[in-house]
Design an enzyme around this catalytic site. Sequence first.
Site, PDB file in Angstrom:
ATOM      1  N   GLU A 203       0.829  -1.207   0.000  1.00 34.58           N
ATOM      2  CA  GLU A 203       0.000   0.000   0.000  1.00 34.58           C
ATOM      3  C   GLU A 203       0.861   1.254   0.000  1.00 34.58           C
ATOM      4  OE1 GLU A 203      -3.066  -0.017   2.947  1.00 34.58           O
ATOM      5  OE2 GLU A 203      -3.967  -1.847   2.167  1.00 34.58           O
ATOM      6  N   ASP A 240      -3.455  -1.341  12.390  1.00 36.33           N
ATOM      7  CA  ASP A 240      -4.307  -2.480  12.017  1.00 36.33           C
ATOM      8  C   ASP A 240      -3.485  -3.723  12.342  1.00 36.33           C
ATOM      9  OD1 ASP A 240      -5.911  -4.428  11.026  1.00 36.33           O
ATOM     10  OD2 ASP A 240      -6.008  -3.672   8.963  1.00 36.33           O
ATOM     11  N   ASP A 310     -12.792  -5.222  11.353  1.00 34.46           N
ATOM     12  CA  ASP A 310     -12.686  -5.366   9.891  1.00 34.46           C
ATOM     13  C   ASP A 310     -12.997  -6.820   9.529  1.00 34.46           C
ATOM     14  OD1 ASP A 310     -11.915  -5.531   7.236  1.00 34.46           O
ATOM     15  OD2 ASP A 310      -9.800  -5.166   7.575  1.00 34.46           O
ATOM     16  N   LYS A 335     -15.965  -1.711   3.925  1.00 39.24           N
ATOM     17  CA  LYS A 335     -15.333  -2.012   2.637  1.00 39.24           C
ATOM     18  C   LYS A 335     -16.412  -2.542   1.696  1.00 39.24           C
ATOM     19  CE  LYS A 335     -10.745  -3.546   4.298  1.00 39.24           C
ATOM     20  NZ  LYS A 335     -10.025  -4.742   4.826  1.00 39.24           N
ATOM     21  N   LYS A 386      -9.773   5.392   5.182  1.00 44.16           N
ATOM     22  CA  LYS A 386      -8.498   4.664   5.225  1.00 44.16           C
ATOM     23  C   LYS A 386      -8.184   4.195   3.808  1.00 44.16           C
ATOM     24  CE  LYS A 386      -6.511   0.435   7.162  1.00 44.16           C
ATOM     25  NZ  LYS A 386      -6.828  -0.926   7.618  1.00 44.16           N
TER      26      LYS A 386
END
Length: 425
Positions: A203, A240, A310, A335, A386
Site C-alpha cells: 500500500e 491495524d 474489519d 469495505k 483509510k
Amino acid sequence: MTIQTVLARRIWDSRGRPTIEVEVLNADGTSGLGIAPAGASRGSREAVELRDGGERFGGRDVQQALAGIAREIAPALVGRDAADQAGIDAMLIALDGTPTKSRLGGNALIATSLAVLHAAAAQARLPLWRYLAQGRDVRLPLPQIQIFGGGAHAGRRVDIQDFMVIATGAESFSQALEMTAEVYRAAGELMQERGALAGVADEGGWWPSFRRNEEALDTLVAAIERAGYVPGEQVAIALDIAASEFGHGGRYRLALENEELDSDGLCERLVRWVERYPIVSIEDPLAEDDEAGLVAFTRAVGDRVQVVGDDYLVTSAPRVRSAAAAGACNCVLIKPNQAGTVTETRAALDAAKALGYATIVSARSGETEDVAIVHLATGWDAGQLKVGSFARSERMAKWNEGVRLQTRPAPPSGYAGRGALARRR
Ligand SMILES: C=C(OP(=O)(O)O)C(=O)O
Ligand SMILES: [Mg+2]
C-alpha cells in the site's frame, strides 16, 4: 432514464493482478464506471470473489465472472433506472442466489453495483458525494494513513499489518494530508539513516525492516517528532493488527518476537502499547474467530481508544448488530467489496451509526485509480477514511480527490476531524 448498455472488462490492479470493471451507459448519454478492488488479508465471511490467483492470470475465474455479467447481469439491467439502487442490488443478490455471492462473484456484483451508483449520479448531474448526501450536510472524512506496511502486505516481514498516523491536530482535510506527508518523509529519512530503507510495501508504506514490532512504533513516534509535531496531540498512531493473519482458535504467533501468545496475552501486549504509545485507533486487535478476546479488549481500552472491526465484521449489518449485543468494538470498517453491493454496504454503515459506532470507509490493498470510496466516505458522512499510504498513485488518486472535493465551489459543509474517532461505548 433507463440503462441502455452494460459493458464488463478485465483490467489490472495495483498488484498487477486481474480485476473487473463494469461500465453502465444510460439512454441519456451519461454513464458510470465501477471497479472491484481486492484484499490480501481477507475476512473469511467476505463476499467471494471470482479471480485468478495462480501463475496464469488468463485463467477461468475472471472469465467466468465476465461471462456471468454478459449473460445474466447485463440483460437484467437493461431498461432499469440506475436511480433504483436498492431494487437493482436486490435483483443482483437474487440473481446470484448464493449466501456468499460465489456464483456470479462478489467482485462482479460490487463492480456492477458501483457502476450503477455512478451512472445514477451522472444522470442526476451531481458529483457522487453530493448525490449520496441527498441534501444533508456532510463532512470530509478524517484520514488514517499508512507509514509502514507489514503483515500480508509486506511478505509478513513484521506481524502487524498497518502502522498508520492520524493528524488529529489538523483543521482541514488538506492540512491532515500536509502533516502526514511530513511524517511520511521523516519516517523515510529515519529508515535511510539507519540503513534500513528498502522500498515500499503493497500500500506504499515504507518496507518494514524492523527486528521487533515495537521498533516500528518507536520509529513512528520519532518520525512524528522529527516532522515537528507533538505525538498524541497533533499526530497520533493508528494500527491495524490484522490478527486473523497470525492467530486462530485463541493462539497467536508473533513471528518477529518468536513468541506464542494466547488471547489474554495478546490483549495485554496491546493494552501495554496503548499505555506506552500515543495510539488512538486499533483495528482487528484479535482474530475474527476470537469474539471473547475482542469483547475483553474493548472493555479494557474502548473508553480511550477506537477499536475497529474489519475481518470480524466484514461490512455486514447483521454482524455489526451482534457485535454490539456482545460489546465488541466501537467502530466498523466499511469495505464495499466485503459486502458485495452498495445497498448492503450502506446498511452496515447505517447499522453502525444507529448503534453509536464510529465508521471508517476503507480501500483494499489491491486498488486501482477508482476514487469512489472518497465520495462514499464524504456523501455518507462516515467520518473517517483509510486508503493506505501517502505514496503510490492508486492511493494518491483518492487523497487528491478529497482535496478536490474540499476546494471546488460548493464543497461539503465541513471536516469531520478528530471528533470522528470513537472513544467510548
Ligand atoms: C485494507 C486492508 O487489507 P486488505 O485489503 O489486504 O484486506 C485491511 O486489512 O484493512
Ligand atoms: Mg484491516
